[in-house]
Design a protein around this motif. Structure first.
Motif, mmCIF file in Angstrom:
data_model
loop_
_atom_site.group_PDB
_atom_site.id
_atom_site.type_symbol
_atom_site.label_atom_id
_atom_site.label_comp_id
_atom_site.label_asym_id
_atom_site.label_seq_id
_atom_site.Cartn_x
_atom_site.Cartn_y
_atom_site.Cartn_z
ATOM 1 N N ILE A 128 0.850 -1.193 0.000
ATOM 2 C CA ILE A 128 0.000 0.000 0.000
ATOM 3 C C ILE A 128 0.887 1.245 0.000
ATOM 4 N N TYR A 129 0.668 2.152 -0.949
ATOM 5 C CA TYR A 129 1.382 3.430 -0.982
ATOM 6 C C TYR A 129 0.559 4.464 -0.200
ATOM 7 N N MET A 130 1.223 5.122 0.755
ATOM 8 C CA MET A 130 0.469 6.071 1.583
ATOM 9 C C MET A 130 1.333 7.288 1.893
ATOM 10 N N GLY A 131 0.774 8.475 1.702
ATOM 11 C CA GLY A 131 1.522 9.711 1.956
ATOM 12 C C GLY A 131 1.994 9.777 3.398
ATOM 13 N N GLU A 132 3.208 10.286 3.573
ATOM 14 C CA GLU A 132 3.800 10.418 4.918
ATOM 15 C C GLU A 132 2.831 11.143 5.856
ATOM 16 N N ARG A 133 2.213 12.236 5.309
ATOM 17 C CA ARG A 133 1.320 13.076 6.125
ATOM 18 C C ARG A 133 0.108 12.267 6.577
ATOM 19 N N ASP A 134 -0.407 11.476 5.647
ATOM 20 C CA ASP A 134 -1.601 10.686 5.988
ATOM 21 C C ASP A 134 -1.250 9.567 6.954
ATOM 22 N N GLN A 138 -3.461 8.921 10.320
ATOM 23 C CA GLN A 138 -4.380 7.762 10.295
ATOM 24 C C GLN A 138 -3.633 6.531 10.803
ATOM 25 N N ARG A 139 -3.006 6.674 11.983
ATOM 26 C CA ARG A 139 -2.133 5.594 12.473
ATOM 27 C C ARG A 139 -2.862 4.275 12.740
ATOM 28 N N PRO A 140 -4.073 4.312 13.307
ATOM 29 C CA PRO A 140 -4.739 3.023 13.560
ATOM 30 C C PRO A 140 -4.877 2.201 12.269
ATOM 31 N N ASN A 141 -5.179 2.891 11.146
ATOM 32 C CA ASN A 141 -5.340 2.146 9.884
ATOM 33 C C ASN A 141 -4.011 1.616 9.367
ATOM 34 N N VAL A 142 -2.906 2.367 9.604
ATOM 35 C CA VAL A 142 -1.592 1.885 9.156
ATOM 36 C C VAL A 142 -1.272 0.583 9.887
ATOM 37 N N PHE A 143 -1.590 0.576 11.195
ATOM 38 C CA PHE A 143 -1.317 -0.636 11.986
ATOM 39 C C PHE A 143 -2.176 -1.796 11.494
ATOM 40 N N ARG A 144 -3.444 -1.486 11.146
ATOM 41 C CA ARG A 144 -4.338 -2.563 10.679
ATOM 42 C C ARG A 144 -3.818 -3.169 9.369
ATOM 43 N N MET A 145 -3.315 -2.307 8.466
ATOM 44 C CA MET A 145 -2.803 -2.831 7.185
ATOM 45 C C MET A 145 -1.663 -3.801 7.445
ATOM 46 N N VAL A 152 3.392 -1.257 3.948
ATOM 47 C CA VAL A 152 2.967 0.129 3.724
ATOM 48 C C VAL A 152 4.184 0.917 3.257
ATOM 49 N N ASN A 153 4.115 1.443 2.010
ATOM 50 C CA ASN A 153 5.225 2.215 1.456
ATOM 51 C C ASN A 153 4.978 3.703 1.674
ATOM 52 N N PRO A 154 5.738 4.371 2.562
ATOM 53 C CA PRO A 154 5.521 5.812 2.768
ATOM 54 C C PRO A 154 5.896 6.593 1.505
ATOM 55 N N VAL A 155 5.035 7.537 1.133
ATOM 56 C CA VAL A 155 5.302 8.400 -0.024
ATOM 57 C C VAL A 155 5.679 9.774 0.507
ATOM 58 N N THR A 156 6.916 10.214 0.218
ATOM 59 C CA THR A 156 7.379 11.482 0.817
ATOM 60 C C THR A 156 7.479 12.608 -0.216
ATOM 61 N N VAL A 157 7.286 12.284 -1.508
ATOM 62 C CA VAL A 157 7.389 13.369 -2.498
ATOM 63 C C VAL A 157 6.227 14.338 -2.300
ATOM 64 N N GLY A 158 6.407 15.585 -2.749
ATOM 65 C CA GLY A 158 5.336 16.586 -2.663
ATOM 66 C C GLY A 158 4.827 16.726 -1.238
ATOM 67 N N ARG A 159 3.492 16.844 -1.138
ATOM 68 C CA ARG A 159 2.901 17.073 0.185
ATOM 69 C C ARG A 159 2.756 15.778 0.959
ATOM 70 N N GLY A 160 3.049 14.662 0.281
ATOM 71 C CA GLY A 160 2.921 13.385 0.995
ATOM 72 C C GLY A 160 1.479 13.089 1.347
#
Ligand SMILES: Cc1ncc(COP(=O)(O)O)c(/C=N/[C@H](C(=O)O)[C@@H](O)C(C)C)c1O
Length: 403
Positions: A128-134, A138-145, A152-160
């Motif tokens: 799953i690609y997910m913006g750093e900011r998100d 949305q930590r509970p959902n990151v843990f669930r994934m 979970v692949n953090p996306v740091t480009v742009g606003r994340g």
């Protein structure tokens, strides 16, 4: 794959083979139910997802608004949001296509979580690609994934946020089309995604239409749903589009204000249907928040799930033809509605879904003036509760006690 002059397939040449393969699979398995695909999909939605979801009368809100308010409880779907309808359909389709790897983007994390659950259910590896900011909001959902076995692949480009996450996922797909399917999280992207995601989500309005006839003895006067990319919206509307007597309201995020700061390229809202202009985003022509040079603007919403600069092309078309009315409520109205539903009905909604309730309050609440809009809403109103608010407790606490 055209909805008026919206839709289409504006993708790099490298993606066309994957798009064509997916379009063929969509037509055979989803539209023609080849190999009993749709029967398999519905059986899993029932046994794994827990469908049908209730259409429940909201007694306190019905009293408050002087009309019959019914809730379509997608918050009770396994995983806590409508997202599983689409994620399960696409992962199952990928399996039927012989794909071996799943990738997806997510913003609020609900789509990511739903995809991770569907992949565990169907034994498919998933990233799953997910913006750093998100990730941070949305930590509970990151843990669930991760609990469901996805990376979970953090996306740091742009606003994340979501926009960059979608672009990164598209890039991965272009590189790995052979063995990988991209599970898009909403009715966005190049054809066939908007149609396919709508078809998977249309189970919402299929059930609601039957339940309304059983419980109300008639069709509703209005269906109200929040709109980020537009998938719970199109799902809640699909089976009612041909019923002229049922008005359809898409509620967007008005953010902090509808005023746009063109210079800074920042839109402090996500009201693409209301203030957006025609452009191309993530492979489709649609309405989106862009500045006068055509640069996609940063969007904003108190809810991650509505924080998206674009919107589904079919929903944009339904608004242009007047079949759907696009409205919006701001962050404060959404937060107030979040608290009101929790206290009055015992349901803590996702901040996204709270926007739909904010609209109802603004039109027929005790402080609302008499209006045409109130009359148009009619007596029997169905509101789509797209998800539950567990994921939002942290940010709601901050907003409430630090305001
Ligand atoms: C509970 C809930 N309700 C509504 C939405 C808005 O997405 P749509 O239904 O596609 O308009 C969302 C959107 N969630 C996505 C996600 O979880 O990744 C979102 O961030 C993007 C796909 C738009 C949601 O989580």
């Amino acid at each position: 794959g055209k909805f008026g002059d919206y839709g289409g397939q504006y993708v790099p040449e490298a993606l066309m083979p994957a798009i064509e393969e997916l379009t063929d699979a969509y037509e055979r398995y989803v539209l023609d139910n080849e190999d009993g695909f749709m029967d398999d999909f519905r059986a899993r939605l029932r046994d794994f997802g827990g469908r049908p979801t209730p259409l429940q009368r909201a007694d306190r809100l019905s009293e408050r608004y002087g009309r019959e308010v019914y809730l379509k409880r997608e918050d009770l779907l396994h995983g806590g949001a409508h997202k599983l309808n689409n994620a399960l359909g696409q992962v199952l389709l990928a399996k039927y296509m012989g794909k071996e790897r799943i990738i997806a983007e997510t913003g609020a994390g609900q789509h990511g979580t739903a995809t991770a659950m569907a992949c565990a259910h169907l034994d498919m590896p998933c990233e799953i690609y997910m913006g750093e900011r998100d990730i941070n909001r949305q930590r509970p959902n990151v843990f669930r994934m991760k609990l469901n076995g996805s990376e979970v692949n953090p996306v740091t480009v742009g606003r994340g946020t979501l926009k960059e996450a979608i672009s990164e996922t598209m890039r991965d797909w272009a590189t790995n089309v052979e063995d990988t399917h991209y599970v898009i999280g909403s009715v966005v992207g190049p054809h066939p995604f908007p149609s396919m995601v709508r078809d998977f989500q249309s189970v919402i309005s299929e059930e609601a239409r039957t339940q309304a006839r059983e419980k109300l003895g008639r069709l509703p006067d209005a269906v109200v749903a929040c709109a980020g990319g537009g998938s719970n919206t199109m799902g809640a509307f699909a089976e009612f589009v041909d019923d002229e007597e049922t008005a359809l309201y898409a509620v967007e995020a008005g953010g902090s204000t509808l005023e746009v700061d063109e210079e800074a390229g920042v839109a402090p809202n996500s009201a693409s249907l209301t203030t957006g202009t025609e452009g191309i985003l993530h492979g489709a022509r649609t309405r989106l928040l862009q500045d006068r040079d055509g640069q996609i603007m940063e969007s904003h919403s108190v809810s991650s799930g509505l924080d998206y600069a674009g919107v589904g092309p079919e929903l944009a078309h339904l608004v242009d033809t007047g079949r759907v009315t696009a409205v919006n409520v701001d962050d404060d109205e959404a937060l107030t509605a979040f608290h009101r539903l929790s206290q009055m009905e015992g349901i803590i909604p996702a901040l996204e879904s709270a926007h739909a309730f904010g609209y109802l309050e603004s039109v027929v609440g005790p402080d609302a003036p008499d209006s045409e809009e109130a009359d148009d809403l009619g007596k029997y109103v169905v509101v789509n509760v797209s998800g539950r608010g567990d994921k939002d407790l942290e940010s709601a606490i901050e907003e409430t006690y630090e305001r």
